[in-house]
Design an enzyme around this catalytic site. Structure first.
Site, PDB file in Angstrom:
ATOM      1  N   ASN A 175     -10.775   6.466  11.717  1.00 28.88           N
ATOM      2  CA  ASN A 175     -10.354   7.442  10.488  1.00 28.88           C
ATOM      3  C   ASN A 175      -9.561   8.261  10.383  1.00 28.88           C
ATOM      4  O   ASN A 175      -9.402   9.061  11.450  1.00 28.88           O
ATOM      5  CB  ASN A 175     -11.979   8.185  10.039  1.00 28.88           C
ATOM      6  CG  ASN A 175     -12.938   7.167   9.658  1.00 28.88           C
ATOM      7  OD1 ASN A 175     -13.317   6.369  10.605  1.00 28.88           O
ATOM      8  ND2 ASN A 175     -13.724   7.589   8.487  1.00 28.88           N
ATOM      9  N   HIS A 176      -8.557   8.328   9.472  1.00 23.86           N
ATOM     10  CA  HIS A 176      -7.502   9.440   9.563  1.00 23.86           C
ATOM     11  C   HIS A 176      -7.224   9.933   8.331  1.00 23.86           C
ATOM     12  O   HIS A 176      -7.129   9.241   7.458  1.00 23.86           O
ATOM     13  CB  HIS A 176      -6.201   8.773  10.258  1.00 23.86           C
ATOM     14  CG  HIS A 176      -5.841   7.389   9.786  1.00 23.86           C
ATOM     15  ND1 HIS A 176      -6.318   6.405  10.032  1.00 23.86           N
ATOM     16  CD2 HIS A 176      -4.855   6.992   8.731  1.00 23.86           C
ATOM     17  CE1 HIS A 176      -5.876   5.133   9.524  1.00 23.86           C
ATOM     18  NE2 HIS A 176      -4.961   5.645   8.695  1.00 23.86           N
TER      19      HIS A 176
ATOM     20  N   GLU B 145     -25.162   1.564   7.128  1.00 24.39           N
ATOM     21  CA  GLU B 145     -24.504   2.625   7.518  1.00 24.39           C
ATOM     22  C   GLU B 145     -24.034   2.304   9.042  1.00 24.39           C
ATOM     23  O   GLU B 145     -24.422   1.605   9.778  1.00 24.39           O
ATOM     24  CB  GLU B 145     -25.195   3.879   7.675  1.00 24.39           C
ATOM     25  CG  GLU B 145     -24.425   5.206   8.203  1.00 24.39           C
ATOM     26  CD  GLU B 145     -23.405   5.554   7.264  1.00 24.39           C
ATOM     27  OE1 GLU B 145     -22.273   4.896   7.482  1.00 24.39           O
ATOM     28  OE2 GLU B 145     -23.352   6.631   6.509  1.00 24.39           O
TER      29      GLU B 145
ATOM     30  N   LYS C 254     -13.368  14.963   0.025  1.00 21.70           N
ATOM     31  CA  LYS C 254     -14.438  15.443  -0.927  1.00 21.70           C
ATOM     32  C   LYS C 254     -14.900  16.773  -0.554  1.00 21.70           C
ATOM     33  O   LYS C 254     -15.070  17.516  -1.298  1.00 21.70           O
ATOM     34  CB  LYS C 254     -15.533  14.286  -0.941  1.00 21.70           C
ATOM     35  CG  LYS C 254     -16.903  14.603  -1.931  1.00 21.70           C
ATOM     36  CD  LYS C 254     -17.650  13.462  -1.914  1.00 21.70           C
ATOM     37  CE  LYS C 254     -18.816  13.925  -2.948  1.00 21.70           C
ATOM     38  NZ  LYS C 254     -19.833  12.898  -2.795  1.00 21.70           N
TER      39      LYS C 254
ATOM     40  N   SER D  30      -9.298  -2.105  11.153  1.00 21.36           N
ATOM     41  CA  SER D  30     -10.226  -0.911  11.018  1.00 21.36           C
ATOM     42  C   SER D  30     -11.200  -0.777  11.905  1.00 21.36           C
ATOM     43  O   SER D  30     -11.724  -1.840  12.282  1.00 21.36           O
ATOM     44  CB  SER D  30     -10.788  -0.872   9.383  1.00 21.36           C
ATOM     45  OG  SER D  30     -11.695   0.084   9.397  1.00 21.36           O
TER      46      SER D  30
ATOM     47  N   GLU E 262     -14.099  -0.187  11.042  1.00 20.89           N
ATOM     48  CA  GLU E 262     -15.228  -0.347  10.394  1.00 20.89           C
ATOM     49  C   GLU E 262     -15.829  -1.702  10.928  1.00 20.89           C
ATOM     50  O   GLU E 262     -16.928  -2.354  10.841  1.00 20.89           O
ATOM     51  CB  GLU E 262     -14.933  -0.438   8.883  1.00 20.89           C
ATOM     52  CG  GLU E 262     -15.282   0.844   8.230  1.00 20.89           C
ATOM     53  CD  GLU E 262     -16.953   0.959   7.987  1.00 20.89           C
ATOM     54  OE1 GLU E 262     -17.330   2.118   8.182  1.00 20.89           O
ATOM     55  OE2 GLU E 262     -17.333  -0.199   7.507  1.00 20.89           O
TER      56      GLU E 262
ATOM     57  N   GLY F 277       0.748  -1.277  -0.134  1.00 24.22           N
ATOM     58  CA  GLY F 277      -0.054  -0.064  -0.052  1.00 24.22           C
ATOM     59  C   GLY F 277       0.761   1.322   0.102  1.00 24.22           C
ATOM     60  O   GLY F 277       0.410   2.211   0.451  1.00 24.22           O
TER      61      GLY F 277
ATOM     62  N   ARG G   3      -5.209  12.364   1.325  1.00 27.69           N
ATOM     63  CA  ARG G   3      -6.296  11.389   1.487  1.00 27.69           C
ATOM     64  C   ARG G   3      -6.955  11.469   0.079  1.00 27.69           C
ATOM     65  O   ARG G   3      -7.100  12.241  -0.903  1.00 27.69           O
ATOM     66  CB  ARG G   3      -7.278  12.076   2.456  1.00 27.69           C
ATOM     67  CG  ARG G   3      -8.573  11.023   2.796  1.00 27.69           C
ATOM     68  CD  ARG G   3      -8.132   9.836   3.278  1.00 27.69           C
ATOM     69  NE  ARG G   3      -9.204   9.319   4.336  1.00 27.69           N
ATOM     70  CZ  ARG G   3      -9.623   8.059   4.394  1.00 27.69           C
ATOM     71  NH1 ARG G   3      -8.797   7.322   3.632  1.00 27.69           N
ATOM     72  NH2 ARG G   3     -10.252   7.820   5.363  1.00 27.69           N
TER      73      ARG G   3
ATOM     74  N   ARG H 133     -17.980  10.186  13.215  1.00 30.65           N
ATOM     75  CA  ARG H 133     -16.597   9.639  13.040  1.00 30.65           C
ATOM     76  C   ARG H 133     -15.885  10.098  14.095  1.00 30.65           C
ATOM     77  O   ARG H 133     -15.743  11.384  14.268  1.00 30.65           O
ATOM     78  CB  ARG H 133     -16.190   9.652  11.586  1.00 30.65           C
ATOM     79  CG  ARG H 133     -16.839   8.812  10.490  1.00 30.65           C
ATOM     80  CD  ARG H 133     -16.963   7.342  10.776  1.00 30.65           C
ATOM     81  NE  ARG H 133     -17.103   6.490   9.764  1.00 30.65           N
ATOM     82  CZ  ARG H 133     -18.429   6.140   9.702  1.00 30.65           C
ATOM     83  NH1 ARG H 133     -19.314   6.730  10.478  1.00 30.65           N
ATOM     84  NH2 ARG H 133     -19.071   5.581   8.675  1.00 30.65           N
TER      85      ARG H 133
ATOM     86  N   TYR I 224     -16.394  -4.693   3.187  1.00 29.70           N
ATOM     87  CA  TYR I 224     -15.142  -4.288   3.515  1.00 29.70           C
ATOM     88  C   TYR I 224     -14.867  -4.620   5.089  1.00 29.70           C
ATOM     89  O   TYR I 224     -13.822  -4.996   5.406  1.00 29.70           O
ATOM     90  CB  TYR I 224     -14.801  -2.606   3.373  1.00 29.70           C
ATOM     91  CG  TYR I 224     -13.705  -2.007   4.191  1.00 29.70           C
ATOM     92  CD1 TYR I 224     -12.499  -2.081   3.375  1.00 29.70           C
ATOM     93  CD2 TYR I 224     -13.771  -1.502   5.163  1.00 29.70           C
ATOM     94  CE1 TYR I 224     -11.280  -1.439   4.091  1.00 29.70           C
ATOM     95  CE2 TYR I 224     -12.858  -0.971   5.870  1.00 29.70           C
ATOM     96  CZ  TYR I 224     -11.425  -0.827   5.072  1.00 29.70           C
ATOM     97  OH  TYR I 224     -10.452  -0.286   5.795  1.00 29.70           O
TER      98      TYR I 224
END
Ligand code: NAP
Ligand code: GDD
Length: 341
Positions: free
Chosen positions: A187-188, A290, A201, A134, A136, A9, A193, A226, A158
């Site tokens: 989340n970072h 979600e 975004k 993660s 998540e 990665g 990003r 988050r 995921y």
């Protein structure tokens, strides 16, 4: 002799910050890069000139064995993944293969190259392995804040794939005595990003509106919350985990949570704009399932690793907006080389 690290990665956000951090610590850094003519590789070559690249793919077991044989790393950081949650519904099988099975292939490459088997466990001087787990995995959270002992209830293909990689890492530690750890990172974000994630975004959207390049910004669920931190802080935690006396898993986050709405307010106000004039809520951007709320309990990392975040949510948002205004005003393209400050 310099310690040697192999990062999968390397072309992603975290790969770049981790490589910079390890180089600053005197490491010889290698990155696994995939594809025949991967355009993101040239960005890495430009920004991280001291990183050496080795070809390989998390879908290809042989290539990972060859990479480990060639690099002979002291530490392996497995950051490679399909990491955008909505894509995991569209390409669930590919996500399982890369984000889930990719962990198995990387662990197997280390096991085989180290001569470890059920009758020969890992000894001292073994390769240390970091898995990018993660938040998540917590999904529909069972408690708040979430710690290392909070049960998982993933809400996306995921998240399910990450849970597989997480348990497998734990299993290789218990089965073979490998130094294998998972960082459960919340989340970072950063100016590097990917543009598909909500923080970038929004910062790109604000910059476009500020410069008259766009008139609106379309977003999905504004109420999701988050625990957002700065990527540069989080890669230090990855490194610290592999320096600990014993292999253990850690939660990494700030312990503070904000909604997407609060993110939007902060980002537009950093550019002196009124968000309500520009933001359009788009039902088509809502997810099939979600994750409503994530908030870390990073106490273990603070006490055992001495890790602390240094950048606040407000500073992070301002940093990203400022960076994107600068990028777009100088004619930069967020998808090209120039997008990495
Ligand atoms: P990212 O920017 O999306 O980078 C993902 C990386 O994975 C890219 O370098 C990509 O390379 C590579 N990759 C994709 N498919 C691959 C394959 N088949 N073989 C080898 N490499 C492949 O993600 P990130 O934000 O840096 O996150 C790094 C890791 O941490 C990921 O595993 C992510 O799931 C996890 N994580 C991230 C966060 C976060 O908030 N950022 C939080 C928790 C966990 P290409 O350029 O070749 O596509
Ligand atoms: N991407 C995106 N785009 N998200 C939006 C939008 C939009 O237009 N509108 C609202 N959101 C909401 C999403 O529904 C989600 O609740 C939240 O913003 C954050 O979305 P992302 O930035 O895409 O990140 P994520 O939380 O789904 O996943 C990231 O963090 C995980 C750790 O918790 C990724 O980096 C994962 O790889 C990582 O594991």
């Amino acid at each position: 002799m310099a310690r040697r690290a192999l990062i999968t990665g390397i072309t992603g956000q975290d790969g770049s910050y981790l490589a910079e951090w390890l180089l600053s610590q005197g490491y010889e850094v290698w990155g696994l890069a995939r594809g025949q003519a991967n355009p993101r590789v040239s960005r890495v070559r430009k920004l991280l000139q001291d990183v050496q690249l080795v070809r390989g793919d998390l879908l290809d077991q042989g290539s990972l064995i060859s990479a480990v044989e060639k690099v002979q790393p002291d530490e392996v950081y497995n950051l490679g993944a399909i990491s955008f949650v909505p894509m995991s519904w569209e390409q669930a099988e590919l996500t399982a293969e890369v984000t889930g099975m990719g962990v198995l292939r990387m662990l197997e490459a280390i096991r085989v190259c180290s001569g470890i088997s059920s009758s020969r466990t890992a000894g001292s001087g073994q390769i240390r392995f970091y898995q990018a787990s993660s938040s998540e995995m917590f999904g529909q959270v069972r408690e708040t804040p979430q710690s290392e002992t909070t049960p998982f209830h993933p809400r996306s293909p995921y998240g399910v794939a990450k849970a597989y990689g997480h348990f497998l890492t734990q299993n290789y530690r218990e089965s073979y005595g490998m130094y294998a750890v998972s960082g459960i990172l919340f989340n970072h974000e950063s100016p590097r990003r990917g543009a598909e994630f909500v923080t970038r975004k929004v910062s790109l959207g604000v910059a476009r509106i500020k410069l008259g390049l766009a008139a609106e910004l379309r977003l999905g669920n504004m109420e999701a919350r988050r625990d957002w931190g700065y990527a540069g802080d989080y890669v230090r935690a990855m490194h610290l985990m592999l320096q600990a006396g014993a292999p253990e898993d850690y939660v990494i986050g700030t312990g503070r949570t904000h909604s997407v709405r609060e993110l939007v307010e902060a980002a537009f106000s950093a550019a002196d704009l009124d968000w309500e004039r520009y933001v359009v809520c788009d039902q088509s951007l809502h997810r099939p399932a979600e994750v409503d709320l994530l908030c870390a309990d990073p106490k273990k990392a603070r006490v055992q690793l001495g890790w602390e975040p240094t950048v606040s949510f407000e500073e992070l948002v301002a940093m990203m907006v400022e960076s994107d205004v600068k990028l777009l005003s100088s004619g930069g393209d967020p998808d090209q080389d120039s997008s990495w400050p």
